[in-house]
Design an enzyme around this catalytic site. Structure first.
Site, PDB file in Angstrom:
ATOM      1  N   GLY A 187       0.837  -1.190   0.000  1.00 42.36           N
ATOM      2  CA  GLY A 187       0.000   0.000   0.000  1.00 42.36           C
ATOM      3  C   GLY A 187       0.874   1.243   0.000  1.00 42.36           C
ATOM      4  O   GLY A 187       2.102   1.168  -0.054  1.00 42.36           O
ATOM      5  N   GLY A 188       0.248   2.398   0.056  1.00 41.83           N
ATOM      6  CA  GLY A 188       0.964   3.665  -0.036  1.00 41.83           C
ATOM      7  C   GLY A 188       1.989   3.894   1.053  1.00 41.83           C
ATOM      8  O   GLY A 188       3.153   4.140   0.777  1.00 41.83           O
ATOM      9  N   GLU A 189       1.577   3.830   2.304  1.00 37.44           N
ATOM     10  CA  GLU A 189       2.465   4.099   3.426  1.00 37.44           C
ATOM     11  C   GLU A 189       2.674   2.863   4.287  1.00 37.44           C
ATOM     12  O   GLU A 189       3.216   2.962   5.381  1.00 37.44           O
ATOM     13  CB  GLU A 189       1.881   5.206   4.309  1.00 37.44           C
ATOM     14  CG  GLU A 189       1.699   6.518   3.603  1.00 37.44           C
ATOM     15  CD  GLU A 189       1.043   7.548   4.517  1.00 37.44           C
ATOM     16  OE1 GLU A 189       0.321   7.164   5.457  1.00 37.44           O
ATOM     17  OE2 GLU A 189       1.270   8.737   4.280  1.00 37.44           O
ATOM     18  N   GLU A 190       2.237   1.732   3.828  1.00 39.59           N
ATOM     19  CA  GLU A 190       2.298   0.524   4.646  1.00 39.59           C
ATOM     20  C   GLU A 190       3.317  -0.460   4.088  1.00 39.59           C
ATOM     21  O   GLU A 190       3.559  -0.523   2.889  1.00 39.59           O
ATOM     22  CB  GLU A 190       0.916  -0.127   4.717  1.00 39.59           C
ATOM     23  CG  GLU A 190      -0.102   0.759   5.399  1.00 39.59           C
ATOM     24  CD  GLU A 190      -1.510   0.200   5.358  1.00 39.59           C
ATOM     25  OE1 GLU A 190      -1.741  -0.824   4.687  1.00 39.59           O
ATOM     26  OE2 GLU A 190      -2.384   0.802   5.996  1.00 39.59           O
TER      27      GLU A 190
END
Length: 104
Positions: free
Chosen positions: A10-13
């Protein structure tokens, strides 16, 4: 261990797989990571005066409990991540929503 893996999820994960690590060692690794990022005191680009922190959600299962799916494990970790965020961020939470460590 050469079997350990980390990947963006994911984007920030990110997801980190640590086969053969005990539940206690996993919790300690999560807290060491959280503490290390906090100690860097990187200014948060979107929030002047605040520093970057990480919220960590952990999920663990014993080799003898292989009945659960990978999706179940990811879902538990994701739920724990959102529990960490709901608890004020900058903390480590275990899948059963048991707080392992916190620094605010």
């Amino acid at each position: 261990d050469e079997r350990d893996r980390a990947a963006r999820y994911g984007g920030e994960e990110f997801v980190v797989l640590l086969p053969g690590v005990s539940r206690q060692d996993m919790a300690a690794m999560g807290e060491r990571l959280r503490s290390a990022v906090s100690a860097l005191a990187i200014e948060h680009p979107g929030q002047p005066g605040r520093v970057v922190s990480v919220s960590i959600g952990l999920a663990w299962c014993a080799a003898s409990q292989r009945g659960g799916s990978t999706e179940d494990l990811l879902r538990d970790a994701d739920r724990a991540l959102y529990d960490a965020k709901d608890a004020g961020r900058n903390c480590v939470m275990l899948g059963e929503s048991m707080r392992l460590a916190a620094q605010r």
